[in-house]
Design an enzyme around this catalytic site. Structure first.
Site, PDB file in Angstrom:
ATOM      1  N   LYS A   1      87.876  84.334  42.776  1.00  0.00           N
ATOM      2  CA  LYS A   1      87.572  84.772  44.141  1.00  0.00           C
ATOM      3  C   LYS A   1      86.958  86.159  44.059  1.00  0.00           C
ATOM      4  CE  LYS A   1      88.427  83.423  48.465  1.00  0.00           C
ATOM      5  NZ  LYS A   1      88.426  82.084  49.032  1.00  0.00           N
TER       6      LYS A   1
ATOM      7  N   GLY B   1      95.204  71.725  66.557  1.00  0.00           N
ATOM      8  CA  GLY B   1      93.863  72.188  66.166  1.00  0.00           C
ATOM      9  C   GLY B   1      92.882  71.047  66.062  1.00  0.00           C
TER      10      GLY B   1
ATOM     11  N   GLY C   1      89.417  71.393  65.590  1.00  0.00           N
ATOM     12  CA  GLY C   1      88.149  72.022  65.217  1.00  0.00           C
ATOM     13  C   GLY C   1      87.335  71.102  64.325  1.00  0.00           C
TER      14      GLY C   1
ATOM     15  N   VAL D   1      87.585  70.228  61.242  1.00  0.00           N
ATOM     16  CA  VAL D   1      88.364  69.258  60.458  1.00  0.00           C
ATOM     17  C   VAL D   1      89.264  68.423  61.384  1.00  0.00           C
ATOM     18  CG1 VAL D   1      90.086  68.961  58.637  1.00  0.00           C
ATOM     19  CG2 VAL D   1      88.356  70.744  58.417  1.00  0.00           C
TER      20      VAL D   1
ATOM     21  N   TYR E   1      89.292  67.592  64.580  1.00  0.00           N
ATOM     22  CA  TYR E   1      88.769  66.562  65.483  1.00  0.00           C
ATOM     23  C   TYR E   1      88.329  65.320  64.700  1.00  0.00           C
ATOM     24  CZ  TYR E   1      87.026  64.244  69.550  1.00  0.00           C
ATOM     25  OH  TYR E   1      86.881  63.315  70.546  1.00  0.00           O
TER      26      TYR E   1
HETATM   27  P1  NAD Z   1      87.847  75.465  63.013  1.00  0.00           P
HETATM   28  O1  NAD Z   1      87.792  76.930  63.326  1.00  0.00           O
HETATM   29  O2  NAD Z   1      86.641  74.646  63.160  1.00  0.00           O
HETATM   30  O3  NAD Z   1      89.005  74.781  63.884  1.00  0.00           O
HETATM   31  C1  NAD Z   1      90.238  75.370  64.175  1.00  0.00           C
HETATM   32  C2  NAD Z   1      90.652  74.849  65.544  1.00  0.00           C
HETATM   33  O4  NAD Z   1      91.975  75.316  65.800  1.00  0.00           O
HETATM   34  C3  NAD Z   1      89.767  75.346  66.675  1.00  0.00           C
HETATM   35  O5  NAD Z   1      89.417  74.263  67.516  1.00  0.00           O
HETATM   36  C4  NAD Z   1      90.657  76.361  67.408  1.00  0.00           C
HETATM   37  O6  NAD Z   1      90.365  76.429  68.788  1.00  0.00           O
HETATM   38  C5  NAD Z   1      92.022  75.795  67.144  1.00  0.00           C
HETATM   39  N1  NAD Z   1      93.128  76.751  67.232  1.00  0.00           N
HETATM   40  C6  NAD Z   1      93.169  78.042  66.852  1.00  0.00           C
HETATM   41  N2  NAD Z   1      94.386  78.574  67.124  1.00  0.00           N
HETATM   42  C7  NAD Z   1      95.119  77.576  67.672  1.00  0.00           C
HETATM   43  C8  NAD Z   1      96.458  77.498  68.152  1.00  0.00           C
HETATM   44  N3  NAD Z   1      97.272  78.551  68.146  1.00  0.00           N
HETATM   45  N4  NAD Z   1      96.880  76.312  68.632  1.00  0.00           N
HETATM   46  C9  NAD Z   1      96.070  75.235  68.670  1.00  0.00           C
HETATM   47  N5  NAD Z   1      94.791  75.257  68.238  1.00  0.00           N
HETATM   48  C10 NAD Z   1      94.337  76.409  67.750  1.00  0.00           C
HETATM   49  O7  NAD Z   1      88.436  75.394  61.512  1.00  0.00           O
HETATM   50  P2  NAD Z   1      88.370  74.134  60.530  1.00  0.00           P
HETATM   51  O8  NAD Z   1      87.217  74.302  59.631  1.00  0.00           O
HETATM   52  O9  NAD Z   1      88.578  72.898  61.283  1.00  0.00           O
HETATM   53  O10 NAD Z   1      89.666  74.436  59.631  1.00  0.00           O
HETATM   54  C11 NAD Z   1      90.967  74.203  60.118  1.00  0.00           C
HETATM   55  C12 NAD Z   1      91.979  74.646  59.080  1.00  0.00           C
HETATM   56  O11 NAD Z   1      91.760  73.950  57.868  1.00  0.00           O
HETATM   57  C13 NAD Z   1      91.901  76.141  58.718  1.00  0.00           C
HETATM   58  O12 NAD Z   1      93.199  76.608  58.428  1.00  0.00           O
HETATM   59  C14 NAD Z   1      91.072  76.134  57.455  1.00  0.00           C
HETATM   60  O13 NAD Z   1      91.340  77.269  56.638  1.00  0.00           O
HETATM   61  C15 NAD Z   1      91.538  74.864  56.799  1.00  0.00           C
HETATM   62  N6  NAD Z   1      90.569  74.285  55.862  1.00  0.00           N
HETATM   63  C16 NAD Z   1      89.336  73.917  56.304  1.00  0.00           C
HETATM   64  C17 NAD Z   1      88.426  73.361  55.411  1.00  0.00           C
HETATM   65  C18 NAD Z   1      87.048  72.936  55.852  1.00  0.00           C
HETATM   66  O14 NAD Z   1      86.380  72.221  55.090  1.00  0.00           O
HETATM   67  N7  NAD Z   1      86.593  73.321  57.019  1.00  0.00           N
HETATM   68  C19 NAD Z   1      88.786  73.183  54.060  1.00  0.00           C
HETATM   69  C20 NAD Z   1      90.076  73.537  53.649  1.00  0.00           C
HETATM   70  C21 NAD Z   1      90.956  74.095  54.564  1.00  0.00           C
END
Ligand code: NAD
Length: 349
Positions: free
Chosen positions: A81, A180, A182, A184, A186
Site C-alpha cells: 500500500k 447500504g 451503493g 456493491v 444494490y
Molecule cells: P458506495 O459508496 O457506492 O456505497 C455505500 C452506500 O452506503 C451508499 O449508498 C451510502 O449512501 C450508504 N451508506 C453510507 N452510510 C450509511 C449508513 N450509516 N447506513 C446505511 N447506508 C449507508 O460504496 P461501495 O463501493 O458500494 O462499497 C461498499 C462497501 O464495500 C465499502 O465499505 C467498501 O470499502 C467495500 N468494498 C467495496 C468494493 C468495491 O468493489 N466497490 C470492494 C471491496 C470492498
C-alpha cells in the site's frame, strides 16, 4: 530520480520506504508487506495525516490487509500500500509525476492502484513516470469498475453462509437485511432477489431504498433499525466497524456476510459474535472480487475470467467455516491463519 528515499526498518515487512521530494512537496510512504505470492498490489491513499507516524501506522495496517486479502483470494498478488501525506485539495500533476518516480524505484515489486482521494485522472499522471499502475478506469484493457465483480463474490459468500446455517446453498427464501445500497450493495440486492431471497434494506439515500422497494420487493428499514431485523443473514455494505459491542447485542440474525471493509470494530467483536452463535463470514474473504478483478487485468482483462476466479470465493468461505468448526476457533481467526500459511509457504519456495 530526485526523490530522497529513507528505508524504515519494520519487522515482518519486506520493505517500507519514506520518500520525499522538496521540489514538488511530495511526502509519501510505500509499504510492501510481502511479495511471497506475487507483486505487492495495493492502492494509493492521500490524506492530510497529522504526522509521519500516523501515516506510517495507516500504511502498515493497510499493506498487511492487502497481503492477507490477496493470499486468501489466491489471485497471485502479494500485499502493499502507499500513502501520500497531503491535502487532497492541493494535488498537482508534478506531485503525481514525482510519486510515479518513487513507485518506479521499487522495480515492479509494488503495483499502485486507486484508493481514498485518488481518482483515475490522478493515476494517469502517476503513469507518466511509471508503468507500475493498474486499474485505471476508462483506459483500454482496464478492469474498470470493480463493484459488479465484488458484488458477485459477496453473493458466492452468501451462498456458502446460507449453506452453513441452512444446509442448502440456495438463497431461495433466505431473509437478508442489507445495510447500504451503493455500487456493491444494490447489485448484490438485485442478484439476491433474482435468487429468491427476501430483502430488508436501508440506506442514508432514500432514492435507492425506494428503488429497491419498487424493483426488488424489498422491505424498507429506518437507519440503525436494520441491526434488529429478524432475518437469516445481516449484510453490511456501507461502512466499517458496524459490528461492535453495542450492535452485536441487537442482532437478530444467524449470520453476517457483506462487502464492507473492516466490519469488526475490534477482534473482541469477532469473538463476541462467535459466543452469541452468529456465524461471521470474514469481510476480506467475501469482498475479494475487486482485487481479483484487478489481478485479471494484469494478465489481459476479461470479465469472464474475473467472474470465474471470483466464484471460488464460495469454496474459500466453505473451507474457512469447515476449519472453524474443526478447530473450534472463530472464522475471522481461521481466515488470517489460512492467509498466513499461504504467505509462509510462498516464502519457502
Ligand atoms: P458506495 O459508496 O457506492 O456505497 C455505500 C452506500 O452506503 C451508499 O449508498 C451510502 O449512501 C450508504 N451508506 C453510507 N452510510 C450509511 C449508513 N450509516 N447506513 C446505511 N447506508 C449507508 O460504496 P461501495 O463501493 O458500494 O462499497 C461498499 C462497501 O464495500 C465499502 O465499505 C467498501 O470499502 C467495500 N468494498 C467495496 C468494493 C468495491 O468493489 N466497490 C470492494 C471491496 C470492498
Amino acid at each position: 530520480m530526485n526523490i530522497k528515499r529513507e528505508e524504515l526498518a519494520v519487522s515482518d515487512y519486506e520493505s517500507v520506504v519514506y520518500g520525499e521530494d522538496p521540489k514538488t512537496g511530495l511526502k509519501a510512504i510505500v509499504a510492501i508487506h510481502s511479495t511471497a505470492l506475487g507483486p505487492a498490489c495495493g492502492g494509493i491513499r492521500m490524506l492530510p495525516y497529522a504526522s509521519r507516524e500516523e501515516a506510517l501506522k495507516d500504511v502498515l495496517r493497510l499493506a498487511k490487509g492487502m497481503s492477507y486479502k490477496s493470499s486468501l483470494a489466491g489471485n497471485g498478488f502479494g500485499g502493499g500500500k502507499s500513502v501520500i501525506i497531503g491535502d487532497p485539495a492541493k494535488k498537482t500533476p508534478e506531485l503525481f509525476h514525482a510519486f510515479g518516480e518513487f513507485v518506479n524505484s521499487f522495480d515492479g515489486r509494488y503495483l499502485s492502484a486507486q484508493d481514498m482521494n485518488i481518482t483515475s485522472e490522478d493515476l494517469k499522471k502517476v503513469k507518466k513516470t511509471t508503468r507500475h499502475v493498474i486499474g485505471i478506469e476508462g483506459e483500454p484493457g482496464s478492469s474498470g469498475d470493480p463493484s459488479p465483480v465484488t458484488a458477485r463474490g459477496v453473493l458466492r459468500a452468501l451462498e456458502a453462509t446460507a449453506e452453513k446455517i441452512n444446509g442448502a446453498k440456495s438463497l431461495d427464501g433466505i431473509r437478508i437485511a442489507i445495510q447500504g445500497l451503493g455500487s456493491v450493495g444494490y447489485r448484490l440486492a438485485e442478484m439476491a432477489h433474482e435468487a429468491g431471497a427476501e430483502l430488508w434494506v436501508t440506506d442514508i439515500n432514500p432514492a435507492v431504498v425506494e428503488k429497491a422497494v419498487e424493483m426488488l420487493a424489498a422491505e424498507p428499514v429506518e437507519g440503525d433499525e436494520i441491526f434488529e431485523v429478524e432475518c437469516d443473514i445481516f449484510s453490511p455494505n456501507a461502512k466499517g466497524a458496524v459490528l461492535n459491542a453495542e450492535t452485536i447485542g441487537r442482532l437478530q440474525c444467524q449470520a453476517v456476510c457483506g462487502a464492507a471493509n473492516n466490519q469488526l470494530a475490534t477482534d473482541a467483536d469477532g469473538f463476541r459474535l462467535h459466543e452469541r452463535g452468529i456465524l461471521y463470514a470474514p469481510d476480506y474473504a467475501a469482498n475479494a472480487g475487486g482485487i481479483i478483478n484487478i489481478f485479471v487485468e494484469f494478465g489481459g482483462y476479461s470479465q469472464a475470467k474475473a467472474f470465474e476466479h471470483t466464484d471460488r470465493i464460495y469454496h474459500t468461505m466453505r473451507e474457512i467455516f469447515r476449519r472453524s468448526d474443526k478447530e473450534k476457533i472463530p472464522p475471522f481467526v481461521i481466515a488470517d491463519r489460512i492467509a498466513e500459511e499461504r504467505i509462509l509457504a510462498g516464502r519457502s519456495k
